[in-house]
Scaffold this motif. Structure first.
Motif, PDB file in Angstrom:
ATOM      1  N   UNK A 247       0.692  -1.370   0.014  1.00  0.00           N
ATOM      2  CA  UNK A 247      -0.158   0.171  -0.090  1.00  0.00           C
ATOM      3  C   UNK A 247       0.784   1.266  -0.052  1.00  0.00           C
ATOM      4  N   UNK A 248       1.798   1.340   0.764  1.00  0.00           N
ATOM      5  CA  UNK A 248       2.852   2.359   0.949  1.00  0.00           C
ATOM      6  C   UNK A 248       3.495   2.831  -0.397  1.00  0.00           C
ATOM      7  N   UNK A 249       3.539   1.843  -1.325  1.00  0.00           N
ATOM      8  CA  UNK A 249       4.129   1.989  -2.678  1.00  0.00           C
ATOM      9  C   UNK A 249       3.205   2.106  -3.713  1.00  0.00           C
ATOM     10  N   UNK A 250       1.850   1.417  -3.561  1.00  0.00           N
ATOM     11  CA  UNK A 250       0.597   1.567  -4.699  1.00  0.00           C
ATOM     12  C   UNK A 250       0.038   2.980  -4.513  1.00  0.00           C
ATOM     13  N   UNK A 251       0.062   3.460  -3.424  1.00  0.00           N
ATOM     14  CA  UNK A 251      -0.553   4.875  -3.145  1.00  0.00           C
ATOM     15  C   UNK A 251      -0.181   5.902  -4.040  1.00  0.00           C
ATOM     16  N   UNK A 252       1.244   5.495  -4.276  1.00  0.00           N
ATOM     17  CA  UNK A 252       2.019   6.652  -5.298  1.00  0.00           C
ATOM     18  C   UNK A 252       1.320   6.312  -6.843  1.00  0.00           C
ATOM     19  N   UNK A 253       1.084   5.101  -7.285  1.00  0.00           N
ATOM     20  CA  UNK A 253       0.660   4.811  -8.381  1.00  0.00           C
ATOM     21  C   UNK A 253      -0.809   5.097  -8.591  1.00  0.00           C
ATOM     22  N   UNK A 254      -1.618   5.029  -7.532  1.00  0.00           N
ATOM     23  CA  UNK A 254      -2.856   5.897  -7.550  1.00  0.00           C
ATOM     24  C   UNK A 254      -2.920   7.359  -7.740  1.00  0.00           C
TER      25      UNK A 254
ATOM     26  N   UNK B 178     -20.770   6.544   1.795  1.00  0.00           N
ATOM     27  CA  UNK B 178     -21.801   7.381   1.094  1.00  0.00           C
ATOM     28  C   UNK B 178     -21.710   8.952   0.802  1.00  0.00           C
ATOM     29  N   UNK B 179     -20.117   9.280   0.995  1.00  0.00           N
ATOM     30  CA  UNK B 179     -19.949  10.575   0.683  1.00  0.00           C
ATOM     31  C   UNK B 179     -19.053  10.720  -0.610  1.00  0.00           C
ATOM     32  N   UNK B 180     -19.054  11.891  -1.274  1.00  0.00           N
ATOM     33  CA  UNK B 180     -18.266  11.881  -2.141  1.00  0.00           C
ATOM     34  C   UNK B 180     -16.825  12.176  -1.953  1.00  0.00           C
ATOM     35  N   UNK B 181     -16.009  11.575  -2.876  1.00  0.00           N
ATOM     36  CA  UNK B 181     -14.519  11.478  -2.407  1.00  0.00           C
ATOM     37  C   UNK B 181     -13.749  11.125  -3.789  1.00  0.00           C
ATOM     38  N   UNK B 182     -12.479  11.240  -3.950  1.00  0.00           N
ATOM     39  CA  UNK B 182     -11.736  10.904  -4.817  1.00  0.00           C
ATOM     40  C   UNK B 182     -11.220   9.506  -4.552  1.00  0.00           C
ATOM     41  N   UNK B 183     -10.910   8.730  -5.557  1.00  0.00           N
ATOM     42  CA  UNK B 183     -10.372   7.305  -5.287  1.00  0.00           C
ATOM     43  C   UNK B 183      -9.023   7.470  -4.493  1.00  0.00           C
ATOM     44  N   UNK B 184      -8.418   8.358  -4.870  1.00  0.00           N
ATOM     45  CA  UNK B 184      -6.965   8.428  -4.285  1.00  0.00           C
ATOM     46  C   UNK B 184      -7.189   8.720  -2.525  1.00  0.00           C
ATOM     47  N   UNK B 185      -8.307   9.592  -2.310  1.00  0.00           N
ATOM     48  CA  UNK B 185      -8.499   9.779  -0.864  1.00  0.00           C
ATOM     49  C   UNK B 185      -9.074   8.564  -0.164  1.00  0.00           C
ATOM     50  N   UNK B 186     -10.001   7.854  -1.039  1.00  0.00           N
ATOM     51  CA  UNK B 186     -10.221   6.560  -0.384  1.00  0.00           C
ATOM     52  C   UNK B 186      -9.042   5.631  -0.147  1.00  0.00           C
ATOM     53  N   UNK B 187      -8.379   5.525  -0.806  1.00  0.00           N
ATOM     54  CA  UNK B 187      -7.000   4.605  -0.771  1.00  0.00           C
ATOM     55  C   UNK B 187      -6.377   5.090   0.404  1.00  0.00           C
ATOM     56  N   UNK B 188      -5.889   6.427   0.704  1.00  0.00           N
ATOM     57  CA  UNK B 188      -5.519   6.929   1.479  1.00  0.00           C
ATOM     58  C   UNK B 188      -6.174   6.647   3.023  1.00  0.00           C
ATOM     59  N   UNK B 189      -7.367   6.777   3.207  1.00  0.00           N
ATOM     60  CA  UNK B 189      -8.346   6.297   4.302  1.00  0.00           C
ATOM     61  C   UNK B 189      -8.243   5.167   4.556  1.00  0.00           C
ATOM     62  N   UNK B 190      -8.103   4.291   3.523  1.00  0.00           N
ATOM     63  CA  UNK B 190      -7.899   2.754   3.683  1.00  0.00           C
ATOM     64  C   UNK B 190      -6.690   2.558   4.339  1.00  0.00           C
ATOM     65  N   UNK B 191      -5.697   3.107   4.029  1.00  0.00           N
ATOM     66  CA  UNK B 191      -4.096   2.786   4.569  1.00  0.00           C
ATOM     67  C   UNK B 191      -4.248   3.308   6.118  1.00  0.00           C
ATOM     68  N   UNK B 192      -4.804   4.344   6.291  1.00  0.00           N
ATOM     69  CA  UNK B 192      -4.871   4.853   7.684  1.00  0.00           C
ATOM     70  C   UNK B 192      -5.564   3.547   8.660  1.00  0.00           C
ATOM     71  N   UNK B 193      -6.777   3.205   8.168  1.00  0.00           N
ATOM     72  CA  UNK B 193      -7.565   2.351   8.961  1.00  0.00           C
ATOM     73  C   UNK B 193      -6.663   1.049   8.997  1.00  0.00           C
ATOM     74  N   UNK B 194      -6.018   0.555   7.757  1.00  0.00           N
ATOM     75  CA  UNK B 194      -5.141  -0.550   7.777  1.00  0.00           C
ATOM     76  C   UNK B 194      -3.782  -0.510   8.652  1.00  0.00           C
ATOM     77  N   UNK B 195      -3.561   0.631   9.131  1.00  0.00           N
ATOM     78  CA  UNK B 195      -2.357   0.983  10.068  1.00  0.00           C
ATOM     79  C   UNK B 195      -0.925   1.158   8.992  1.00  0.00           C
ATOM     80  N   UNK B 196      -1.205   1.422   7.621  1.00  0.00           N
ATOM     81  CA  UNK B 196      -0.075   1.670   6.895  1.00  0.00           C
ATOM     82  C   UNK B 196       0.373   3.059   7.109  1.00  0.00           C
ATOM     83  N   UNK B 197       1.739   3.309   6.608  1.00  0.00           N
ATOM     84  CA  UNK B 197       2.288   4.648   7.003  1.00  0.00           C
ATOM     85  C   UNK B 197       2.060   5.479   5.894  1.00  0.00           C
TER      86      UNK B 197
END
Length: 260
Positions: A42-49, A97-116
């Protein structure tokens, strides 16, 4: 000279089948078996997103008018297609159910997963005021991500719209294997729901790509190339290069996972 790929997207897809198979069957998926492995991914893939969103916006800048004063861009169908994709990528519906970019969705998913998330956040702060190369100098940014983004922007600097469209259309993970989804779901169960946002992202992003964005992107490439043989030749080369860049990213991340 006869060009066999002229105005024929199916043949370009056939010509890149080896690369697409290599992505789909890549060993990275079966090697992500712990949460620490997933963090590295995830910490790499977020840059690809983020990189993907930058390609998207580069294409929108070329096909539409995003400046003031507004002027007609004269692109018609390609402009409509890219604007529709941008709307969904920048303001999709998230898990809540809120409007959000896919990038921000990924960022929130990282935080929930405990990624840096510090490296990507620091990069965003730097890139808003510095060049891409300077922003990438941050030593906390993983090397696989750094090389991938550098490669993309080396091409984006002066690429015409049809080349950028080829990067956008062919240079992403077209299909995420069911095996990877299964592994993530098992990890989520063990972690009591800490990956539910990541699972939502995967399902949402891939479903949208398969059903809406891929057909639109292929049509956009066809519209931009029309009957120009030279453009089709460049699109073919770009498609292969973009897929190989993604394979190289996966290879480098896998190496980091195995050495962790």
């Amino acid at each position: 000279m006869f060009w066999p790929f002229k105005n024929d997207l199916l043949k370009i897809l056939d010509n890149t089948q080896t690369q697409r198979d290599a992505l789909y069957n890549h060993d990275i998926y079966k090697n992500i078996v712990t949460i620490d492995h997933l963090h590295i991914f995830m910490e790499n893939h977020i840059f690809a997103v983020w990189d993907f969103m930058s390609i998207l916006k580069s294409l929108q800048n070329q096909l539409t008018c995003t400046n003031i004063p507004w002027l007609p861009a004269g692109q018609g169908t390609p402009a409509r297609l890219i604007n529709e994709i941008v709307t969904e990528e920048e303001t999709d519906i998230n898990f809540y159910g809120e409007y959000m970019s896919h990038f921000e969705m990924y960022l929130h998913a990282m935080k929930q997963a405990g990624a840096n998330t510090d490296p990507i956040n620091q990069f965003l702060s730097q890139v808003s005021v510095n060049s891409i190369s300077n922003a990438l100098n941050n030593p906390t940014i993983p090397q696989p991500a750094k090389k991938f983004v550098t490669n993309t922007f080396n091409i984006l600097d002066d690429a015409p719209a049809y080349v950028v469209a080829a990067m956008f259309t062919f240079g992403r993970e077209e299909v995420i294997p069911d095996m990877f989804r299964s592994i993530v779901k098992k990890l989520d169960h063990a972690l009591k729901g800490k990956l539910r946002l990541f699972i939502y992202y995967i399902d949402r992003h891939i479903n949208m790509d398969e059903n809406e964005h891929t057909p639109s992107a292929l049509r956009m490439v066809k519209e931009l190339c029309s009957n120009d043989e030279n453009k089709w030749i460049q699109v073919n080369h770009t498609a292969k290069a973009a897929l190989e860049a993604r394979i190289n990213l996966w290879d480098r991340i896998l190496k980091d996972i195995k050495s962790s």
